[in-house]
Design a protein around this motif. Sequence first.
Motif, PDB file in Angstrom:
ATOM      1  N   GLU A 153       0.819  -1.204   0.000  1.00 56.54           N
ATOM      2  CA  GLU A 153       0.000   0.000   0.000  1.00 56.54           C
ATOM      3  C   GLU A 153       0.853   1.255   0.000  1.00 56.54           C
ATOM      4  O   GLU A 153       1.142   1.833  -1.023  1.00 56.54           O
ATOM      5  CB  GLU A 153      -0.934   0.005   1.206  1.00 56.54           C
ATOM      6  N   SER A 191      -5.113   4.667  -4.821  1.00 55.26           N
ATOM      7  CA  SER A 191      -6.241   5.567  -5.064  1.00 55.26           C
ATOM      8  C   SER A 191      -5.698   6.836  -5.692  1.00 55.26           C
ATOM      9  O   SER A 191      -4.811   7.479  -5.147  1.00 55.26           O
ATOM     10  CB  SER A 191      -6.961   5.893  -3.755  1.00 55.26           C
ATOM     11  N   ASN A 215      -6.901   2.974   2.475  1.00 52.39           N
ATOM     12  CA  ASN A 215      -7.835   3.394   1.447  1.00 52.39           C
ATOM     13  C   ASN A 215      -9.213   3.585   2.072  1.00 52.39           C
ATOM     14  O   ASN A 215      -9.654   2.752   2.869  1.00 52.39           O
ATOM     15  CB  ASN A 215      -7.918   2.346   0.336  1.00 52.39           C
ATOM     16  N   GLY A 225      -6.467  -0.375   0.589  1.00 52.68           N
ATOM     17  CA  GLY A 225      -5.152   0.193   0.404  1.00 52.68           C
ATOM     18  C   GLY A 225      -4.159  -0.731  -0.262  1.00 52.68           C
ATOM     19  O   GLY A 225      -2.965  -0.500  -0.201  1.00 52.68           O
TER      20      GLY A 225
END
Length: 485
Positions: A15, A92, A119, A400
């Motif tokens: 992530e 993202s 996320n 994430g």
Amino acid sequence: MFSTNPFDDDKLREECGIFGVSGADGAAALVALGLHALQHRGQEAAGISSFDGVQFHTHRAMGHVAGNFDRPDVIEALPGAAAVGHVRYSTSGETALRNVQPLYAELASGGFAVAHNGNLSNALRLRKDLVRTGSIFQSTSDTEVIIHLVATSNYRTLLDRFIDALKQVEGAYSLICMTPEGMIACRDPLGIRPLVMGKLGDSVIFASETVALDVVGAEYVRDVEPGELVIVKGTELRSIRPFTPNAPRPCIFEYVYFSRPDSISGGNSVYSVRKAIGAELAIENPVDADLVIPVPDSGVPAAIGYAQQSGIPFELGIIRSHYVGRTFIQPGDKVRHLGVKLKHNANRALIEGKRIVLIDDSIVRGTTSLKIVQMMRDAGAAEVHMRIASPPTRHSCFYGVDTPERAKLLAAKLDLGGMTEYIQADSLAFVSIDGLYKALGEAERAAVRPKYCDACFTGDYPTPLTDQDETRTVDQLAMLEERVG
């Protein structure tokens, strides 16, 4: 340019990594060192923000920490006793400098810098509502939603506005925020993403993993607890827990792949857990073979555990060059294949004529496993058996981790026989979900409220997936309209 590593294109992407320092002269230099230790969690971009008591200073760049933050002029331009940093792999938002963190904004209360690992699963819904009421976004990152929620909150103090913002978001987050009033570090109520706290003299340090504390010579104090906010002013800290208590659900894949093996996560040695997973894999899925060979580098601890449990010798049958990063050679099937051999090569003298067990941490699309099996065949292996130190990855992650859409996950499309045929192995087996939990000291996976988030294996998502559900509903309505039309 393209990566010559044939094993990088089929992994769940780590992530992000975050690191913060409060109460240390030259804090930015410490943050840069900490980010080096967290580079495995994000190789796309890096950033550091510092606060000198009057002004905030920020430097963000695409690429690795090395080359961007190992220059004296960059660190000198980030003065202050407080700093926060971030390494990014985009889960993202687009790949662009405007999305590189820490994100910074001038609020009514002063500057506000935030670094986020995780996320938000309702960020799109919140963003639409904020834009409708006049908010103007400068990035496509879900993290910016938090800044706007803080800015538009009706509460009086910055801390209350921040808590108000967090109570509106869903999903996974570990955050380090820097304000004129001090630093705030927090985890979501389920603790899905990791965050630890350490001390270096009187200064306070936060990091995604304990290995980053080791690198700067800091002492590990404890994990930031799920749902906890730690507020630091200089070197003084206090803790509050504004959320309704929940049974924690930290990400189980941290133990399988994301964390560095020399980290401690949730009180467990990641290296020891991975060895234990390998041992469980050998108990559940034995095979008559001559050698146990890890897929470097993430398969090594599990392969050691498998070899020790099974009694089959452990050998390095795939040799990795640590001095080849990226190549100037342009893409093309034949040349790309040669570029692959610059990075990893089969140890033919060891493999030829042998029945081998390959140990890897996971299978995502299956393309990597196919390459590795073929590499072993080309080196003269008599049999190639694949053993995977995690259950089949059948579901996407929305917390994430950059996971392919479910239709591209091999285990979501094929049964075990189909997967075995696809990767062209003599046999294929995965550790069971109960075996994974046993490696973590649990008797089995609890059917109700399991101890970890294992949604990528089970589809049991511990939080609402508002954006995903709304997208699915829109797609279903579009399909229905198309049929009616």
